[in-house]
Design an enzyme around this catalytic site. Structure first.
Site, short mmCIF file in Angstrom:
data_model
loop_
_atom_site.label_atom_id
_atom_site.label_comp_id
_atom_site.label_asym_id
_atom_site.label_seq_id
_atom_site.Cartn_x
_atom_site.Cartn_y
_atom_site.Cartn_z
N SER A 1 22.84 10.87 -3.21
CA SER A 1 20.90 11.15 -3.21
C SER A 1 20.60 12.17 -3.48
O SER A 1 21.61 12.89 -2.50
CB SER A 1 20.19 10.26 -2.80
N TYR B 1 18.30 7.22 6.61
CA TYR B 1 18.10 6.58 5.06
C TYR B 1 19.18 7.93 4.68
O TYR B 1 20.24 7.62 4.51
CB TYR B 1 17.23 6.47 4.45
N LYS C 1 23.37 8.55 3.75
CA LYS C 1 23.91 9.25 2.12
C LYS C 1 25.20 9.76 2.40
O LYS C 1 25.45 10.35 2.09
CB LYS C 1 22.55 9.01 1.13
N1 UFG Z 1 3.94 10.16 -3.27
C1 UFG Z 1 2.91 10.15 -4.03
N2 UFG Z 1 1.84 8.68 -3.67
C2 UFG Z 1 2.65 8.01 -3.42
C3 UFG Z 1 4.31 7.53 -2.96
C4 UFG Z 1 4.87 8.94 -3.65
O1 UFG Z 1 1.89 10.98 -4.18
O2 UFG Z 1 2.44 6.18 -2.66
C5 UFG Z 1 4.40 11.59 -4.12
C6 UFG Z 1 5.87 11.80 -2.98
O3 UFG Z 1 4.79 13.21 -1.60
C7 UFG Z 1 6.05 13.23 -3.48
C8 UFG Z 1 6.61 12.09 -4.75
O4 UFG Z 1 5.44 11.32 -5.67
O5 UFG Z 1 6.21 13.94 -3.68
C9 UFG Z 1 8.22 11.15 -5.26
O6 UFG Z 1 7.65 10.11 -3.79
P1 UFG Z 1 8.62 9.12 -4.72
O7 UFG Z 1 8.70 7.98 -2.44
O8 UFG Z 1 8.59 7.97 -5.77
O9 UFG Z 1 10.02 9.61 -4.24
P2 UFG Z 1 10.73 10.86 -2.80
O10 UFG Z 1 11.08 12.09 -3.89
O11 UFG Z 1 9.86 11.10 -1.93
O12 UFG Z 1 12.50 10.03 -2.60
C10 UFG Z 1 13.51 9.85 -3.39
C11 UFG Z 1 14.29 8.20 -3.32
C12 UFG Z 1 15.12 8.30 -2.18
C13 UFG Z 1 15.48 10.23 -1.95
C14 UFG Z 1 14.77 10.91 -2.11
C15 UFG Z 1 15.28 12.23 -1.74
O13 UFG Z 1 13.45 7.93 -3.37
O14 UFG Z 1 15.80 7.69 -2.09
O15 UFG Z 1 13.42 10.93 -3.31
O16 UFG Z 1 15.87 12.99 -3.17
F1 UFG Z 1 15.81 9.95 -0.01
#
Ligand code: UFG
Length: 351
Positions: free
Chosen positions: A137, A162, A166
Site C-alpha cells: 500500500s 494496519y 504492510k
Molecule cells: N474521507 C472522507 N470521508 C469519509 C472517508 C474518507 O472525507 O467518510 C476522506 C479522507 O479524509 C481522505 C480521503 O477521503 O482524504 C480518502 O480516504 P479513504 O479512507 O478512502 O482512503 P485513505 O487514503 O485514508 O486510505 C487508503 C486505503 C488504506 C491505505 C491508505 C494509505 O484505504 O488501505 O489509503 O495509502 F492504507
C-alpha cells in the site's frame, strides 16, 4: 516461476481472491488464460462472488478456477493446496485491512497479516514455489515530503498497525529474497482502489459502516446513509479537502497480471506503484459521483480524521516502462462503475 511457461500452463494461487481487489484480479487472470486457485476464509467476503465471476468469464474459463475455503495461516490446509495443485506463483491479498479497527485490535492485525504471510512463505518454500506478488500500500510512504511518489521515495513510519503490517511484510519479503536469490517477489503499492467491474456484477462490499470514502459515498447515493462526512476542509490543497490518487480496481487488477507476466524470468525483489498519477480531492469525488448517479449528494464538513495525510499521488513511470502497464480509466468511469454496482446491488452480495 518457470520462464518458458505461458499463461495457459501457469497455475496461480490467489489468497483473498473473494475480496474486492482479489476477485477483480481473478477475473483478469481467467480471461488471460491462467489456471487459478483461490484460498479465502470468507471472513470479510462472500462466496456469492464466485457465481458472479463465472457469469463474467463464461463456463470454459470458469472451469480453470478452484475455490478452497481456508485460512492462509492454516498450514495443513495450505500444504494440501500445494500438494493438490502445481502452483507456479502466488498473489497474496489475504489480510485485515481496516485502518481504524487495526488501532483497536493490534494483536489481531499483526498476528493475522504477518502470521499468515510467514505461514504462506514457509509452505511455498517447502514446495519450491518462490514467486510471490504482495498486496502492499501507498501507506508505507506515510506523510510524503514531496509529490509525486516514486518507488524510491522513502518509507515513513506508519500511523496505525494496519500500515505497519504492510511496511513490515515488505521488509520480511525483501529479507527472504536476500537470503535465497531463487525467490522472486514483487511488491505492489496500491494507491486508492475504487470503482467496480463494468458488468455491475462485482464491486466493493464492506461490512458495517464503510471506512473508506467511495463505498460511503456510494451508500449515500443509494439512500443507505444520509450524507457524506468530509473529514477536513482546511488542508493545504486547492479546495481544502484531502487529495488521493484513486485507481479503478480493474486497472489495478490488470497491473497484477502485467506484473505476473513480467516476473516470469526475474528473481529478487522489485517494487511498483500502482496508481494513475493524478490527485483528486474529496469534494471532486462527491461532484463526480453526483454526476454519475444523477443527483447532488449531500455532505457535511467534519474535523480532520486522525492519521490522514494531506495529499498523495503516484509517479507510475516505473510500471509503465517495465510492466508496460498504465491505468486506463479516469474518475468518471470509476464513479460510473461504482454506481452501476451499488445501484444494482444496494446491499452488496448478500442483499
Ligand atoms: N474521507 C472522507 N470521508 C469519509 C472517508 C474518507 O472525507 O467518510 C476522506 C479522507 O479524509 C481522505 C480521503 O477521503 O482524504 C480518502 O480516504 P479513504 O479512507 O478512502 O482512503 P485513505 O487514503 O485514508 O486510505 C487508503 C486505503 C488504506 C491505505 C491508505 C494509505 O484505504 O488501505 O489509503 O495509502 F492504507
Amino acid at each position: 516461476m518457470c520462464n518458458n511457461k505461458t499463461a495457459q500452463d501457469t497455475c496461480v494461487l490467489v489468497t483473498g481472491g473473494a475480496g474486492f481487489i482479489g476477485s477483480h484480479t481473478v477475473v483478469e487472470l481467467l480471461q488471460d488464460g491462467y489456471e487459478v486457485v483461490v484460498v479465502d476464509d470468507l471472513s470479510n467476503s462472500s462466496e456469492k462472488v464466485f457465481d458472479r465471476i463465472d457469469t463474467i468469464v463464461g463456463d470454459d474459463a470458469a472451469e480453470r478456477l478452484t475455490f478452497v475455503r481456508a485460512d492462509v495461516a492454516d498450514k495443513d490446509a495450505m500444504e494440501a493446496v500445494f500438494d493438490t495443485f502445481d502452483i507456479d506463483a502466488v498473489i497474496h491479498f489475504a489480510g485485515f485491512k481496516a485502518v481504524g479497527e487495526s488501532v483497536q485490535k493490534p494483536i489481531e492485525y499483526y498476528s493475522n497479516n504477518i502470521g499468515n504471510t510467514l505461514a504462506l512463505v514457509d509452505v511455498m518454500r517447502a514446495h519450491d514455489c518462490k514467486s510471490l506478488i504482495f498486496s502492499s500500500s501507498a501507506t508505507v510512504y506515510g506523510d510524503p515530503d514531496s509529490l509525486p511518489l516514486t518507488e524510491d521515495s522513502p518509507k515513513k513510519p506508519a500511523t496505525n498497525p494496519y500500515g505497519w503490517t504492510k511496511w513490515m511484510i515488505e521488509e520480511i519479503l525483501r529479507s527472504i529474497t536476500v537470503a535465497d536469490p531463487a525467490w522472486n517477489v514483487v511488491l505492489l503499492r496500491y494507491f486508492n482502489p475504487i470503482g467496480a467491474h463494468a458488468s455491475g456484477l462485482m464491486g466493493e462490499d464492506p461490512k458495517g459502516i464503510p471506512n473508506n470514502l467511495l463505498p460511503y459515498v456510494a451508500q449515500v447515493a443509494v439512500g443507505r446513509r444520509d450524507a457524506v462526512h468530509v473529514f477536513g476542509n482546511d488542508y493545504d490543497t486547492p479546495d481544502g479537502t484531502g487529495v488521493r490518487d484513486y485507481i479503478h480496481v480493474v486497472d489495478l487488477a490488470r497491473g497484477h497480471v502485467a506484473a505476473l507476466a513480467w516476473m516470469r524470468d526475474k528473481a529478487g525483489c522489485e517494487v511498483f506503484n500502482l496508481g494513475t498519477g493524478r490527485g483528486t480531492s474529496v469534494l471532486q469525488i462527491i461532484k463526480a459521483f453526483s454526476a454519475a448517479c444523477g443527483r447532488d449528494l449531500p455532505y457535511v464538513i467534519e474535523p480532520r480524521r486522525a492519521g490522514d495525510v494531506t495529499a498523495n499521488y503516484a509517479d507510475c513511470t516505473k510500471a509503465r516502462e517495465l510492466l508496460g502497464w498504465e491505468a486506463e480509466f479516469g474518475i468518471e468511469e470509476m464513479c460510473r462503475d461504482s454506481w452501476n454496482w451499488q445501484s444494482h446491488n444496494p446491499y452488496g452480495y448478500e442483499g
